[in-house]
Design an enzyme around this catalytic site. Structure first.
Site, PDB file in Angstrom:
ATOM      1  CE  LYS A  46      -3.404  -2.067   3.167  1.00  0.00           C
ATOM      2  NZ  LYS A  46      -4.056  -1.867   4.487  1.00  0.00           N
ATOM      3  CG  ASP A 103       6.800   2.207   0.417  1.00  0.00           C
ATOM      4  OD1 ASP A 103       7.600   1.410  -0.126  1.00  0.00           O
ATOM      5  OD2 ASP A 103       6.082   1.877   1.381  1.00  0.00           O
ATOM      6  CB  VAL A 105      14.816   0.841  -1.663  1.00  0.00           C
ATOM      7  CG1 VAL A 105      15.745  -0.359  -1.810  1.00  0.00           C
ATOM      8  CG2 VAL A 105      13.959   1.011  -2.908  1.00  0.00           C
ATOM      9  CG  ASP A 106      15.094  -1.594   5.120  1.00  0.00           C
ATOM     10  OD1 ASP A 106      16.303  -1.386   5.237  1.00  0.00           O
ATOM     11  OD2 ASP A 106      14.403  -2.020   6.068  1.00  0.00           O
ATOM     12  N   GLY A 108      16.244  -3.932  -0.110  1.00  0.00           N
ATOM     13  CA  GLY A 108      16.194  -4.090  -1.564  1.00  0.00           C
ATOM     14  C   GLY A 108      15.546  -5.391  -2.005  1.00  0.00           C
ATOM     15  CB  THR A 110      10.308  -5.270  -1.615  1.00  0.00           C
ATOM     16  OG1 THR A 110      10.245  -5.685  -0.255  1.00  0.00           O
ATOM     17  CG2 THR A 110       8.903  -5.145  -2.182  1.00  0.00           C
ATOM     18  CE  LYS A 134      14.127   2.523   6.669  1.00  0.00           C
ATOM     19  NZ  LYS A 134      13.626   1.490   7.570  1.00  0.00           N
TER      20      LYS A 134
END
Ligand code: 5GP
Length: 181
Positions: A46, A103, A105-106, A108, A110, A134
């Site tokens: 979401k 939204d 990228v932490d 990566g 996903t 991040k």
């Protein structure tokens, strides 16, 4: 500005900063695809729905909007688990110029999963756009259009949530660690 919610430590990106950057990203995308017949924006639900809604309304080129949803399992702290597709696109993207809109990228994982999944569908081209990234060790997932790089803590607002709260704040704020630990 009204009082910050007690769970929030501080505002990291103001509404004005975000809106300015979103306009810049839209202008850059519009210029890069000026010769394309159209582009295909894929928002990852979401978290990306507000960013995508603002971004696409600043585009000056023809575009189609669709959404996907994925979920991560086994996520705990710095370790991100396997990603699973929860909601797929409505139409094929073969021969389309695709931009995946995320939204944040932490690790990566996903974006990497979505990238691989959609590459197999033979789009003409595929790029990625993320509002936030991040600052930390992560997979080498290229983000072609990036809004901001932020420190490594949990942020909410402008589409980003914590347990489905704070999602519709117009700014991005740091969640106090004690609010989620
Ligand atoms: P990654 O797979 O890159 O580790 O994580 C990406 C996803 O994790 C994002 O799409 C988002 O849903 C979630 N995420 C990562 N960091 C944050 C954060 O600081 N705040 C929120 N609300 N979601 C985050």
């Amino acid at each position: 500005m009204s009082e910050l919610h007690p769970d929030l430590a501080r505002v990291i990106l103001s509404e004005e900063e975000i809106q300015e950057r979103v306009k810049e990203l839209a202008a850059q995308i519009s210029a890069d695809y000026a010769d394309a017949e159209r582009i295909y924006l894929i928002g990852i639900l979401k978290g990306a729905f507000i960013f995508l809604a603002d971004l696409c309304r600043h585009l000056t080129i023809p575009h189609i909007v669709d959404f996907m949803s994925v979920s991560s399992y086994g996520r705990s702290g710095a370790v991100s688990g396997a990603v699973r597709l929860m909601l797929d696109l409505r139409e094929p993207i073969r021969d389309e110029h695709v931009i995946i809109v995320e939204d944040i990228v932490d690790t990566g994982h996903t974006l990497d999963y979505i990238n691989h999944t959609l590459q197999g569908r033979e789009p003409t081209s595929m790029r990625t756009c993320a509002l936030l990234e991040k600052k930390r060790e992560s997979l080498e997932v290229p983000v072609d259009y990036l809004g901001f790089t932020i420190p490594d803590f949990w942020v909410v607002g402008y589409g980003l949530d914590y347990a489905d709260t704070h999602r519709t704040l117009p700014f991005v704020a740091e969640l106090k660690p004690e609010a989620y630990q």
